[in-house]
Design a protein around this motif. Sequence first.
Motif, PDB file in Angstrom:
ATOM      1  N   ALA A  12       0.848  -1.204   0.000  1.00 35.13           N
ATOM      2  CA  ALA A  12       0.000   0.000   0.000  1.00 35.13           C
ATOM      3  C   ALA A  12       0.875   1.243   0.000  1.00 35.13           C
ATOM      4  N   ALA A  13       0.826   1.990  -1.099  1.00 40.19           N
ATOM      5  CA  ALA A  13       1.578   3.240  -1.186  1.00 40.19           C
ATOM      6  C   ALA A  13       0.680   4.410  -0.783  1.00 40.19           C
ATOM      7  N   GLY A  14      -0.546   4.389  -1.241  1.00 40.75           N
ATOM      8  CA  GLY A  14      -1.533   5.398  -0.882  1.00 40.75           C
ATOM      9  C   GLY A  14      -2.551   4.756   0.033  1.00 40.75           C
ATOM     10  N   MET A  15      -3.756   4.625  -0.451  1.00 40.50           N
ATOM     11  CA  MET A  15      -4.836   3.930   0.248  1.00 40.50           C
ATOM     12  C   MET A  15      -5.180   4.542   1.603  1.00 40.50           C
ATOM     13  N   THR A  16      -4.949   5.838   1.767  1.00 46.71           N
ATOM     14  CA  THR A  16      -5.213   6.458   3.064  1.00 46.71           C
ATOM     15  C   THR A  16      -6.700   6.480   3.397  1.00 46.71           C
ATOM     16  N   SER A  17      -7.567   6.722   2.416  1.00 48.30           N
ATOM     17  CA  SER A  17      -9.005   6.713   2.714  1.00 48.30           C
ATOM     18  C   SER A  17      -9.471   5.292   3.042  1.00 48.30           C
ATOM     19  N   THR A  18      -8.902   4.285   2.367  1.00 43.66           N
ATOM     20  CA  THR A  18      -9.225   2.895   2.686  1.00 43.66           C
ATOM     21  C   THR A  18      -8.756   2.561   4.100  1.00 43.66           C
ATOM     22  N   GLU A  19      -7.574   3.035   4.462  1.00 46.24           N
ATOM     23  CA  GLU A  19      -7.068   2.792   5.813  1.00 46.24           C
ATOM     24  C   GLU A  19      -7.984   3.425   6.861  1.00 46.24           C
ATOM     25  N   ASN A  20      -8.469   4.626   6.585  1.00 43.67           N
ATOM     26  CA  ASN A  20      -9.404   5.280   7.506  1.00 43.67           C
ATOM     27  C   ASN A  20     -10.698   4.484   7.624  1.00 43.67           C
ATOM     28  N   ASP A  21     -11.196   3.963   6.498  1.00 44.93           N
ATOM     29  CA  ASP A  21     -12.417   3.153   6.513  1.00 44.93           C
ATOM     30  C   ASP A  21     -12.217   1.867   7.317  1.00 44.93           C
ATOM     31  N   VAL A  22     -11.078   1.209   7.122  1.00 46.96           N
ATOM     32  CA  VAL A  22     -10.785  -0.044   7.823  1.00 46.96           C
ATOM     33  C   VAL A  22     -10.661   0.189   9.328  1.00 46.96           C
ATOM     34  N   ALA A  23     -10.201   1.366   9.725  1.00 45.11           N
ATOM     35  CA  ALA A  23     -10.107   1.685  11.151  1.00 45.11           C
ATOM     36  C   ALA A  23     -11.490   1.740  11.801  1.00 45.11           C
ATOM     37  N   VAL A  24     -12.513   2.081  11.011  1.00 43.89           N
ATOM     38  CA  VAL A  24     -13.884   2.156  11.518  1.00 43.89           C
ATOM     39  C   VAL A  24     -14.583   0.802  11.402  1.00 43.89           C
ATOM     40  N   ASP A  64       8.894  -5.684   6.594  1.00 42.20           N
ATOM     41  CA  ASP A  64      10.257  -5.589   6.051  1.00 42.20           C
ATOM     42  C   ASP A  64      10.402  -6.398   4.770  1.00 42.20           C
ATOM     43  N   MET A  65       9.832  -7.607   4.742  1.00 43.73           N
ATOM     44  CA  MET A  65       9.884  -8.450   3.553  1.00 43.73           C
ATOM     45  C   MET A  65       9.176  -7.777   2.378  1.00 43.73           C
ATOM     46  N   MET A  66       8.006  -7.192   2.641  1.00 40.93           N
ATOM     47  CA  MET A  66       7.261  -6.505   1.573  1.00 40.93           C
ATOM     48  C   MET A  66       8.006  -5.251   1.112  1.00 40.93           C
ATOM     49  N   PHE A  67       8.626  -4.519   2.040  1.00 36.97           N
ATOM     50  CA  PHE A  67       9.357  -3.308   1.687  1.00 36.97           C
ATOM     51  C   PHE A  67      10.546  -3.628   0.789  1.00 36.97           C
ATOM     52  N   LYS A  68      11.187  -4.784   0.993  1.00 37.17           N
ATOM     53  CA  LYS A  68      12.297  -5.192   0.119  1.00 37.17           C
ATOM     54  C   LYS A  68      11.810  -5.386  -1.312  1.00 37.17           C
ATOM     55  N   LYS A  69      10.622  -5.963  -1.466  1.00 30.13           N
ATOM     56  CA  LYS A  69      10.069  -6.203  -2.805  1.00 30.13           C
ATOM     57  C   LYS A  69       9.481  -4.936  -3.412  1.00 30.13           C
ATOM     58  N   TYR A  70       8.878  -4.092  -2.580  1.00 28.27           N
ATOM     59  CA  TYR A  70       8.160  -2.900  -3.042  1.00 28.27           C
ATOM     60  C   TYR A  70       8.618  -1.702  -2.207  1.00 28.27           C
ATOM     61  N   PRO A  71       9.771  -1.100  -2.534  1.00 27.69           N
ATOM     62  CA  PRO A  71      10.322  -0.030  -1.694  1.00 27.69           C
ATOM     63  C   PRO A  71       9.496   1.253  -1.677  1.00 27.69           C
ATOM     64  N   PHE A  72       8.469   1.345  -2.491  1.00 23.63           N
ATOM     65  CA  PHE A  72       7.617   2.535  -2.541  1.00 23.63           C
ATOM     66  C   PHE A  72       6.492   2.518  -1.501  1.00 23.63           C
ATOM     67  N   ILE A  73       6.310   1.403  -0.782  1.00 20.87           N
ATOM     68  CA  ILE A  73       5.158   1.297   0.115  1.00 20.87           C
ATOM     69  C   ILE A  73       5.335   2.128   1.378  1.00 20.87           C
ATOM     70  N   ARG A  74       4.198   2.500   1.968  1.00 26.02           N
ATOM     71  CA  ARG A  74       4.203   3.144   3.284  1.00 26.02           C
ATOM     72  C   ARG A  74       3.581   2.235   4.325  1.00 26.02           C
ATOM     73  N   SER A  75       2.812   1.214   3.864  1.00 24.11           N
ATOM     74  CA  SER A  75       2.214   0.231   4.765  1.00 24.11           C
ATOM     75  C   SER A  75       1.854  -1.014   3.966  1.00 24.11           C
ATOM     76  N   VAL A  76       1.359  -2.014   4.690  1.00 19.11           N
ATOM     77  CA  VAL A  76       0.904  -3.252   4.062  1.00 19.11           C
ATOM     78  C   VAL A  76      -0.542  -3.479   4.480  1.00 19.11           C
ATOM     79  N   LEU A  77      -1.382  -3.794   3.496  1.00 20.71           N
ATOM     80  CA  LEU A  77      -2.762  -4.169   3.764  1.00 20.71           C
ATOM     81  C   LEU A  77      -2.808  -5.688   3.876  1.00 20.71           C
TER      82      LEU A  77
END
Length: 88
Positions: A12-24, A64-77
């Motif tokens: 997940a590079a963006g997905m901030t609105s999805t992250e907010n929805d999942v928090a609810v 960490d494993m996902m970040f190695k494969k996809y260095p552009f991510i800010r989180s993992v869904l």
Amino acid sequence: MVTDDGRLLVPAAGMTSTENDVAVNNRVKVTLAAREVEGYNGYQGTGFRLEGTARFFTSGEEYDMMFKKYPFIRSVLEITVETAKQLL
């Protein structure tokens, strides 16, 4: 990426609105499709509807494993799949 225990990990590079929805409400329905997978009646391509629970995370061994494969991510869904149905 699908883990051995049936979870789906999505970079997940963006997905901030999805992250907010999942928090609810962490219940999710996700549709995936692939042209390379043969569908019903020999059709090229098929889709699946997954239902389950989701969470986002930003640290740990799997991050960490996902970040190695996809260095552009800010989180993992992470989606824990409860049901999967083939659509086409």
